[in-house]
Design a protein around this motif. Structure first.
Motif, PDB file in Angstrom:
ATOM      1  N   LEU A 125       1.013  -1.272   0.092  1.00 26.06           N
ATOM      2  CA  LEU A 125      -0.015   0.113   0.019  1.00 26.06           C
ATOM      3  C   LEU A 125       0.902   1.152   0.073  1.00 26.06           C
ATOM      4  N   PHE A 126       0.229   2.421  -0.225  1.00 21.37           N
ATOM      5  CA  PHE A 126       1.103   3.569  -0.476  1.00 21.37           C
ATOM      6  C   PHE A 126       0.269   4.647   0.566  1.00 21.37           C
ATOM      7  N   ALA A 127       0.903   4.896   1.474  1.00 20.25           N
ATOM      8  CA  ALA A 127       0.356   6.008   2.435  1.00 20.25           C
ATOM      9  C   ALA A 127      -1.090   5.639   3.018  1.00 20.25           C
ATOM     10  N   THR A 128      -1.403   4.290   3.095  1.00 17.85           N
ATOM     11  CA  THR A 128      -2.545   3.859   3.686  1.00 17.85           C
ATOM     12  C   THR A 128      -2.266   2.853   4.453  1.00 17.85           C
ATOM     13  N   SER A 129      -2.996   2.803   5.740  1.00 19.81           N
ATOM     14  CA  SER A 129      -2.752   1.913   6.821  1.00 19.81           C
ATOM     15  C   SER A 129      -3.957   0.845   6.592  1.00 19.81           C
ATOM     16  N   PRO A 130      -3.606  -0.453   6.703  1.00 18.05           N
ATOM     17  CA  PRO A 130      -4.433  -1.493   6.261  1.00 18.05           C
ATOM     18  C   PRO A 130      -5.671  -1.714   7.257  1.00 18.05           C
ATOM     19  N   ARG A 131      -5.601  -0.615   8.254  1.00 17.88           N
ATOM     20  CA  ARG A 131      -6.975  -0.652   9.013  1.00 17.88           C
ATOM     21  C   ARG A 131      -7.680   0.752   8.644  1.00 17.88           C
ATOM     22  N   GLU A 132      -7.604   1.386   7.586  1.00 12.12           N
ATOM     23  CA  GLU A 132      -8.091   2.616   7.155  1.00 12.12           C
ATOM     24  C   GLU A 132      -9.484   2.673   7.732  1.00 12.12           C
ATOM     25  N   PRO A 133      -9.965   3.438   8.866  1.00  9.88           N
ATOM     26  CA  PRO A 133     -11.400   3.399   8.953  1.00  9.88           C
ATOM     27  C   PRO A 133     -12.138   3.536   7.845  1.00  9.88           C
ATOM     28  N   LEU A 134     -11.782   4.820   6.988  1.00  4.26           N
ATOM     29  CA  LEU A 134     -12.851   5.099   6.021  1.00  4.26           C
ATOM     30  C   LEU A 134     -13.197   4.066   5.103  1.00  4.26           C
ATOM     31  N   VAL A 135     -12.317   3.018   4.898  1.00  4.49           N
ATOM     32  CA  VAL A 135     -12.420   1.910   4.018  1.00  4.49           C
ATOM     33  C   VAL A 135     -13.472   1.028   4.742  1.00  4.49           C
ATOM     34  N   PHE A 136     -13.069   0.582   6.077  1.00  2.00           N
ATOM     35  CA  PHE A 136     -14.073  -0.289   6.687  1.00  2.00           C
ATOM     36  C   PHE A 136     -15.604   0.251   7.010  1.00  2.00           C
ATOM     37  N   VAL A 137     -15.553   1.642   6.947  1.00  4.94           N
ATOM     38  CA  VAL A 137     -16.927   2.071   7.117  1.00  4.94           C
ATOM     39  C   VAL A 137     -17.669   2.165   5.762  1.00  4.94           C
ATOM     40  N   ALA A 138     -16.982   2.250   4.721  1.00  2.38           N
ATOM     41  CA  ALA A 138     -17.511   2.284   3.338  1.00  2.38           C
ATOM     42  C   ALA A 138     -18.083   0.823   3.094  1.00  2.38           C
ATOM     43  N   VAL A 139     -17.149  -0.218   3.518  1.00  2.00           N
ATOM     44  CA  VAL A 139     -17.406  -1.641   3.021  1.00  2.00           C
ATOM     45  C   VAL A 139     -18.508  -2.101   4.127  1.00  2.00           C
ATOM     46  N   THR A 140     -18.562  -1.662   5.157  1.00  2.02           N
ATOM     47  CA  THR A 140     -19.818  -2.093   6.285  1.00  2.02           C
ATOM     48  C   THR A 140     -21.016  -1.378   5.533  1.00  2.02           C
ATOM     49  N   ALA A 141     -20.969   0.021   5.139  1.00  2.85           N
ATOM     50  CA  ALA A 141     -22.257   0.474   4.651  1.00  2.85           C
ATOM     51  C   ALA A 141     -22.738  -0.309   3.361  1.00  2.85           C
ATOM     52  N   THR A 142     -21.802  -0.550   2.536  1.00  2.08           N
ATOM     53  CA  THR A 142     -22.116  -1.035   1.380  1.00  2.08           C
ATOM     54  C   THR A 142     -22.878  -2.624   1.368  1.00  2.08           C
ATOM     55  N   LEU A 143     -22.300  -3.295   2.294  1.00  2.00           N
ATOM     56  CA  LEU A 143     -22.784  -4.782   2.501  1.00  2.00           C
ATOM     57  C   LEU A 143     -23.981  -4.660   3.445  1.00  2.00           C
ATOM     58  N   LEU A 144     -24.245  -3.813   4.272  1.00  4.44           N
ATOM     59  CA  LEU A 144     -25.451  -3.597   4.909  1.00  4.44           C
ATOM     60  C   LEU A 144     -26.511  -3.129   4.061  1.00  4.44           C
ATOM     61  N   ALA A 145     -26.316  -2.393   3.159  1.00  3.06           N
ATOM     62  CA  ALA A 145     -27.252  -1.725   2.231  1.00  3.06           C
ATOM     63  C   ALA A 145     -27.747  -3.177   1.167  1.00  3.06           C
TER      64      ALA A 145
END
Length: 903
Positions: free
Chosen positions: A858-878
């Motif tokens: 990855l480039f300048a990105t944490s593997p625990r990036e909160p924005l990514v996890f929030v977006a994935v959670t919202a997408t799957l729940l939708a």
């Protein structure tokens, strides 16, 4: 009892053999009795008749063996015929059943095709990059590249692949741990022909030992011999690639002896390489030339220590290890360069040829390795979804299955019949998957992995074998479990007892499969989000320049005459005047915003400086190296998009005769003048210079080679205050730079027809190799994640539809007792959301665990990036809500009277 049970379980042959022996003996005994009776009627005594019958029958043991073999063969043929007839019946029945359920069959085949095709296409990529290696190379896995690592004081360890011819000679003469060594420069673009009709080709300069080391044979002619590379001049010969042979010479077998003009030099073609051959790397090569041609202007290239431009590959001697070979190569290097201060810190090592120039696994290979795992995950999601659909289908066919069991069909026979349906679906999915693999491989080769040389079909025999293995595994995964569940005897008992459908319990297995799909989809979507975030971070990174609309223009001149100094100076002055004219002409072109020139460009070339700064006996050493310097003309910083933080840039008045000026970068200003202002400071640009250069401006930092670099010092001087040519012309386009390329090339070439070639290329092309891993990961992770999301959504919809249908009677009772339709719908929605939340939580946990392994990519990105996890959670729940809406709506519209009348 136990022994009989074991025989029945494993169908042991001795019991059938005993039965067969008994049948043969009975047959022989009957034959002898009939023959004896016939002879007695003919007048013989009973004992004599028995003896005569035995004599006529022949040796009893031999005939018994013959008869037994004949009976065994007949029995085998009968069993085979019965099995084939049974299989044919199963196939016809399965085809008819699937034809009646076309919608389900179509969904299953498409789902499996995507999973199998993605796995096969990614296997084709990793097979070429990592397993089989470059085409026609014998035992590519045993080939090693030599690396040199050094750790100068105050700087980070640097690993590279550049060696001189001296090192190649030392390894040839004294490298006892090596079975063979060879050298090459690497594929680079040069010009075939001259003028407007010239064309760029990929050229590699190689030693004569490279081709035997790789184990390749020419299609026509020969490869190089030692005399072709003998210092200092060698022989002007060339080996052309199969592609160039077809394109330029029409695959003419009489090409040997014809010539190629490379700039001012002419080479005689002596051989043609096999199709797809690219040497020791996967980069495309059109022409191979001897090493002696790469430094034709330097007579001492074979003995000098100061010229390092070769990459060395080797094979280990029998019994030698990589560590032993590396230690011996290190000792030879240190002995050769003992007089250099850095020699004691230098270490040589051998690593696989698919490692990059820094001695680590190439980013494309690392990302592709992850992507083949991702494709397998997608296949597992597809299998889980198909198994779920087939489970639902099996439950809908309970009455049919109960009738078959009641009529005496064995469970094993019924499982085989149901598995045949799954196998047919898997076979159809596998065939369609091969087509998907072909299209996917073709697109990957021409878009995300176009820097590698690809030859042949995207679907090779090895890819077909991978697709076949995936199809077989899929057939077992999607067929066996639904078949076993559908044929359970308790289903028949439940139907015989009249248990109503509405009372059917929820399927924990189907819910588990649905949660698994959601979890794996969450993992893929998190991976996609991380790579997309990395690519976004790259594009928003402030690197001190704007390469998107920049073109670099390089003029290839004819060789300078080897005459007097005055004549050479006059020729150089003429070139400078032509470059000035080119700048003016390019400024007048429509679509051109700015034009400048200089020595060197970021990500392509740079010059090391040795400045002398008052107050310093020796300059501080920074991890990024340097100091570097660049000569530039006026308008350079505006053309590049580099901001001047303080002071001014290089201006039109900074010409020869005016006070020498320089612009330093922020790191140099901060490092050398930390307590005061760098503006107005004076230093000597080189140790041999006596002129003071005054700092007039501070520019923001710009990387030299890579996007991720340690800080380094850099300064810019006015190019017009010195002599010589300007090197590279830089053109900033107003809009699309690619549309300007033909006009720019034509404008410069028309100014001077004697130019060998005018190379015009977007500066962004220099960045493309560095961006490729993140683009590859972002594109394919996102594609696979989207497919997984769609498949998981279909799976959740099927589960919710069946659950709502199986609880029809319950819903009717609730409505009859006064429940509102909204309450019934909410009940179904809560069930769907529960499955979705379970999948999200499990998937997030798996993604967090896997994050530490994907972090280096990855480039300048944490593997625990909160924005990514929030977006994935919202997408799957939708997705879970959308998949549950239709079943919930249907459940709320169930008429109570209809539900209560259901059995």
């Amino acid at each position: 009892m136990i022994r009989r049970g074991i025989r029945r379980a494993f169908r042991l042959a001795p019991r059938r053999d005993a039965q067969l022996d008994e049948q043969v003996d009975d047959e022989i005994q009957l034959h002898l009795e009939l023959r004896t009776a016939q002879l007695v009627r003919a007048g013989l005594a009973p004992d004599a008749a028995r003896a005569e019958a035995l004599r006529r029958f022949g040796p009893l043991d031999r005939n018994r063996r013959v008869l037994r073999r004949t009976a065994a063969h007949r029995e085998q043929r009968m069993r085979l015929r019965e099995q084939l007839e049974s299989l044919w019946y199963d196939l016809r029945h399965a085809a008819r059943a699937l034809r009646r359920d076309r919608a389900l069959a179509t969904v299953v085949v498409v789902t499996l095709a995507l999973g199998i095709g993605a796995t096969a296409s990614m296997f084709g990529v990793i097979d070429r990059l990592l397993l089989t290696g470059p085409a026609h190379v014998r035992d590519a896995a045993g080939l090693r590249r030599l690396y040199v690592s050094s750790n100068p004081t105050g700087m980070k360890e640097n690993t590279g692949t550049s060696f001189g011819y001296v090192m190649l000679t030392r390894l040839r003469e004294h490298g006892t741990t090596f079975a063979g060594v060879a050298a090459y420069t690497g594929s680079r673009e040069e010009v075939l022909g001259r003028g407007l009709g010239a064309q760029p080709v990929h050229v590699d300069y190689v030693s004569a030992s490279l081709f035997p080391l790789l184990g390749v044979q020419p299609v026509l002619g020969r490869f190089f011999v030692e005399a072709d590379e003998r210092p200092p001049q060698g022989q002007p010969v060339a080996v052309i690639g199969h592609g160039l042979w077809r394109r330029r010479f029409g695959a003419d077998s009489g090409v040997l002896g014809r010539t190629l003009r490379m700039g001012e030099r002419t080479f005689t073609i002596v051989g043609v390489a096999p199709r797809g051959f690219t040497g020791a790397t996967l980069a495309p090569v059109d022409v191979w030339l001897p090493i002696s041609a790469s430094l034709s202007g330097t007579d001492d290239w074979a003995t000098t220590h100061g010229v390092t431009w070769l990459r060395i590959v080797a094979r280990l001697a029998p019994g030698a290890s990589e560590a032993q070979a590396g230690a011996q190569a290190t000792a030879l290097f240190r002995a050769e360069f003992a007089e250099r201060d850095a020699a004691p810190s230098v270490r040589l090592s051998l690593r696989p040829i698919w490692y990059d120039g820094h001695g680590v696994e190439a980013p494309e290979v690392a990302v592709s390795r992850w992507l083949i795992g991702v494709s397998v995950v997608l296949l597992l999601i597809a299998c889980a979804n198909v198994a779920n659909l087939l489970l639902a289908r099996g439950l809908r066919r309970r009455r049919e299955i109960a009738v078959r069991l009641a009529l005496g069909v064995g469970r094993a026979r019924l499982v085989r019949l149901l598995m045949t349906e799954g196998a047919l679906l898997a076979l159809a999915g596998g065939v369609a998957g091969v087509a998907v693999a072909y299209v996917g491989g073709w697109l990957l080769r021409r878009t995300l992995l176009d820097a590698f040389a690809w030859d042949g079909s995207p679907v090779s025999l090895r890819v077909l074998a991978c697709a076949a293995a995936a199809t077989l595994a899929t057939a077992l995964l999607v067929g066996l479990l639904p078949a076993l569940r559908a044929s359970e005897p308790r289903l028949t008992l439940a139907l015989a007892n009249g248990t109503p459908q509405s009372g059917a319990r929820r399927s924990a297995l189907r819910a588990t499969l649905t949660v698994t799909q959601g979890a794996l989809s969450a993992v893929l979507l998190v991976g996609a989000g991380l790579f997309v975030h990395s690519l976004w971070s790259v594009h928003r990174l402030d690197i001190g320049l704007e390469p998107e609309r920049l073109l670099t223009v390089t003029m290839q001149w004819p060789d300078l005459p080897d005459d007097t100094e005055a004549e050479q100076a006059a020729a150089a002055q003429r070139r400078r005047a032509l470059q000035d004219a080119a700048l003016e002409r390019l400024r007048a072109l429509p679509g051109v915003a700015r034009v400048a020139a200089g020595w060197g460009t970021p990500f392509n070339s740079s010059y090391w400086a040795y400045p002398v700064v008052p107050g310093y006996d020796s300059l501080p050493k920074l991890p990024g190296g340097g100091p570097y310097y660049t000569g530039v003309t006026e308008d350079y910083f505006a053309t590049m998009g580099t901001s001047i933080v303080r002071g001014r840039g290089i201006e039109a008045g900074d010409v020869k005769g005016s006070a020498p000026v320089a612009v330093v970068n922020e790191t140099m200003a901060r490092t050398l003048w930390p307590a005061g202002d760098a503006i107005g400071q004076c230093f000597r640009a080189q140790t041999r210079d006596s002129t003071c250069v005054r700092v007039v401006g501070i520019a923001e930092d710009v990387p030299h080679w890579e996007l991720r670099e340690e800080p380094s010092m850099h300064f810019y001087v006015a190019a017009r205050q010195g002599g010589g040519s300007l090197g590279v012309v830089l053109v900033r386009a107003r809009e699309d730079p690619a549309a300007l390329v033909p006009a720019v090339r034509r404008a410069v070439q028309e100014l001077e027809p004697s130019l060998v070639y005018v190379d015009v290329a977007p500066l962004a092309d220099e960045l493309a190799p560095q961006l490729r891993p993140w683009r590859l990961g972002a594109s394919l992770f996102a594609l696979f994640g989207a497919l997984a999301l769609a498949v998981a959504g279909v799976g959740l919809y099927s589960v919710m539809s069946y659950a709502a249908a199986s609880r029809t009677r319950e819903m009717g009772v609730r409505l009859a007792l006064g429940a509102q339709a909204a309450d019934v719908r909410a009940l179904v929605l809560r069930h769907g959301l529960a499955l979705g939340v379970s999948g999200v939580l499990l998937g997030a946990l798996l993604a967090l665990v896997a994050g530490r392994w994907v972090a280096p990519l990855l480039f300048a990105t944490s593997p625990r990036e909160p924005l990514v996890f929030v977006a994935v959670t919202a997408t799957l729940l939708a997705t879970a809500v959308v998949a549950s809406l239709v079943p919930a709506w249907r459940a709320g519209r169930t008429p109570p009277s209809v539900a209560l009348r259901m059995e």
